[in-house]
Design an enzyme around this catalytic site. Structure first.
Site, PDB file in Angstrom:
ATOM      1  N   VAL A   1       4.490   1.147   1.543  1.00  0.00           N
ATOM      2  CA  VAL A   1       4.770  -0.004   2.399  1.00  0.00           C
ATOM      3  C   VAL A   1       4.920  -1.238   1.526  1.00  0.00           C
ATOM      4  CG1 VAL A   1       3.967  -1.407   4.329  1.00  0.00           C
ATOM      5  CG2 VAL A   1       3.468   1.039   4.273  1.00  0.00           C
TER       6      VAL A   1
ATOM      7  N   GLY B   1       0.837  -1.195   0.000  1.00  0.00           N
ATOM      8  CA  GLY B   1       0.000   0.000   0.000  1.00  0.00           C
ATOM      9  C   GLY B   1       0.868   1.239   0.000  1.00  0.00           C
TER      10      GLY B   1
ATOM     11  N   ASP C   1      -5.338   9.871  14.057  1.00  0.00           N
ATOM     12  CA  ASP C   1      -5.623   9.299  12.734  1.00  0.00           C
ATOM     13  C   ASP C   1      -6.274   7.921  12.845  1.00  0.00           C
ATOM     14  OD1 ASP C   1      -5.725   9.482   9.983  1.00  0.00           O
ATOM     15  OD2 ASP C   1      -3.737   8.621   9.670  1.00  0.00           O
TER      16      ASP C   1
ATOM     17  N   ILE D   1       3.344   9.842   2.983  1.00  0.00           N
ATOM     18  CA  ILE D   1       4.781  10.123   3.030  1.00  0.00           C
ATOM     19  C   ILE D   1       5.631   8.941   2.574  1.00  0.00           C
ATOM     20  CG2 ILE D   1       4.500  11.795   4.891  1.00  0.00           C
ATOM     21  CD1 ILE D   1       5.580   9.713   6.828  1.00  0.00           C
ATOM     22  N   GLY D   2       5.033   7.865   2.108  1.00  0.00           N
ATOM     23  CA  GLY D   2       5.819   6.733   1.646  1.00  0.00           C
ATOM     24  C   GLY D   2       4.959   5.561   1.253  1.00  0.00           C
TER      25      GLY D   2
END
Length: 471
Positions: free
Chosen positions: A116, A109, A227, A113-114
């Site tokens: 996985v 996914g 979150d 910011i990045g």
């Protein structure tokens, strides 16, 4: 940090793009280092990593599952230590894990910011989840602070319902956080597989209880999560949850949690003198400063013992943590975040209400036609509970629990003052054994295939011709 093996696009839209939060720059713990096949592996170049990342290929979009990995799979070999001792050298230490020690199998996914990835240790074959961030992109998009916050939090936490950071790898271009891989996916995907795309109340209570315990722990550390949503609650191989993705969390340098014991005022033993019988100023002995009882009246009034045993609750809320940032996912934003009045830990209890609502009803309560109408509904519209077939078999206790959490005034919201201690006492959680929650039977345990099947799936992915874009 999402580690779901099957990530579906969320209807909630992307996260709100926030300014850089104030974060602690102090490293609380040294990051674990893992073994490699040789010390030369740690001198890999970014070009090798670029090739690894850009050549990740996909097979089908089916869910990736694998065998459970124990922490012993990533420890150093004792043979190398023995060899170093025979050479007369100092105690041998594991070389830091390098990106070249990981084999990137597929992307699980992507986040703000990045991305996985499912990775495999080349030496042991153990699998993990690796969140890879491009440092140049972080600088260009002003996200360095968020990446640093997530790393520091993962280094600090140690809890069964939170990620364990096995390693943090830094290279010239890439920053990588290696954590446990959760084969059960996330609750958003799992909810889609349920009848009518919603959980029954027993399952929702189980997942909500574990989330409450995880929030209680991070609040003790002075961290506001900010979150919570089903996409960020992953299912481990044993069926219990793992709360992930801490890049939007708020964390302060100094401890800010107000911690004290809370006992039930209607039960439990109460001992001690009655201060109303003797004035505090009646003692005239030298050096005696305002005693609790008179020195000349040793009589004490003891209150009657209760036969009930009182179990005190620990209340730990980050009372002084405040932020003006506009962060979160639109459908889960608390009213005080939208209004810009400043927010604290009470936002986590608001998002818990949205979270439980979605698990039980399959939708979020304030969703509008677009983001702006959703925000307007959160601020102005009253909570509406589905009726008829859409309501399912939700109990009155569950509806009251959601209503108590979704109070628009944060000071009146359940949990805003006494935190998880008040949330746990709600009738919705009647029957939950909080002390043995980790031993409870999960409503869903992901299947554990054989190691050969997991290897075949990984080989199929790596043999595909399609490439994966990083961003």
């Amino acid at each position: 940090m999402g580690t779901s093996p099957a990530t579906q696009p969320s209807p909630k839209g992307p996260k709100v793009n926030p300014p850089v939060p104030k974060c602690s720059t102090k490293c609380l713990n040294q990051t674990s280092t893992l073994s490699s096949s040789s010390s030369s592996c740690s001198s890999s170049t970014d070009a090798t990593l670029d090739e690894d990342l850009l050549n990740i290929s996909f097979g089908s979009s089916s869910t990736v599952t694998t065998t459970t990995t124990s922490t012993t799979d990533i420890k150093c070999s004792t043979s190398s230590s023995t060899a170093a001792a025979e050479d007369g050298g100092s105690a041998w230490r594991c070389p830091p894990l390098a990106m070249s020690d990981l084999r990137f199998l597929r992307r699980l996914g992507s986040g703000d910011i990045g991305s996985v990835y499912l990775v495999e240790m080349k030496v042991s074959g153990a699998v993990f989840a690796a969140k890879v961030m491009d440092k140049r992109e972080l600088v260009r998009r002003n996200k360095v602070g968020r990446a640093r916050t997530e790393k520091e939090i993962l280094e600090a936490v140690s809890h069964p319902f939170l990620p364990r950071l096995h390693a943090a790898i830094e290279s010239g271009r890439w920053s990588c956080l290696v954590t446990e891989f959760c084969p059960g996916g996330d609750l958003h995907v799992l909810r889609q597989l349920q009848p009518a795309k919603r959980f029954d109340e027993a399952a929702a209570r189980f997942y909500a209880a574990e989330v409450v315990v995880a929030l209680e722990y991070v609040h003790m550390l002075g961290i506001v999560y900010r979150d919570l949503k089903p996409e960020n609650v992953l299912v481990r191989s044993d069926g219990h949850i793992m709360l992930t993705d801490f890049d939007l969390s708020l964390r302060c340098d100094a401890p800010t949690s107000a911690t004290f014991l809370l006992s039930d005022s209607s039960s439990g033993p109460k001992f001690g003198p009655d201060p109303r019988r003797f004035p505090a100023t009646s003692c005239i002995l030298p050096g005696c400063i305002v005693p609790a009882v008179s020195c000349f009246h040793p009589m004490r009034r003891w209150k009657k013992r209760s036969t009930k045993k009182s179990v005190p609750d620990v209340v730990a809320e980050p009372a002084d943590v405040r932020s003006m940032s506009f962060v979160g996912t639109h459908e889960y934003l608390a009213p005080e975040i939208i209004s810009g009045d400043g927010h604290g830990s009470a936002v986590d209890w608001w998002t818990l209400g949205i979270f439980v609502f979605e698990l039980l009803y399959g939708v979020t309560p304030f969703r509008g036609a677009d983001h702006e109408s959703t925000l307007a509904n959160i601020v102005a519209r009253a909570l509406e509970v589905p009726t008829g077939d859409a309501a399912g078999s939700v109990s009155n206790a569950a509806r009251e629990f959601i209503a108590a959490l979704l109070v628009k005034e944060p000071e009146k919201r359940l949990g805003s003052t006494l935190g998880a201690a008040a949330v746990k006492r709600h009738p919705f959680f009647d029957g939950v054994n909080w002390a043995l929650l980790r031993c409870a039977t999960p409503p869903y345990v992901p299947p554990t295939p054989s190691a050969s099947r997991a290897a075949d799936m990984a080989a199929k992915d790596s043999s595909s011709d399609s490439n994966v874009p990083y961003f």
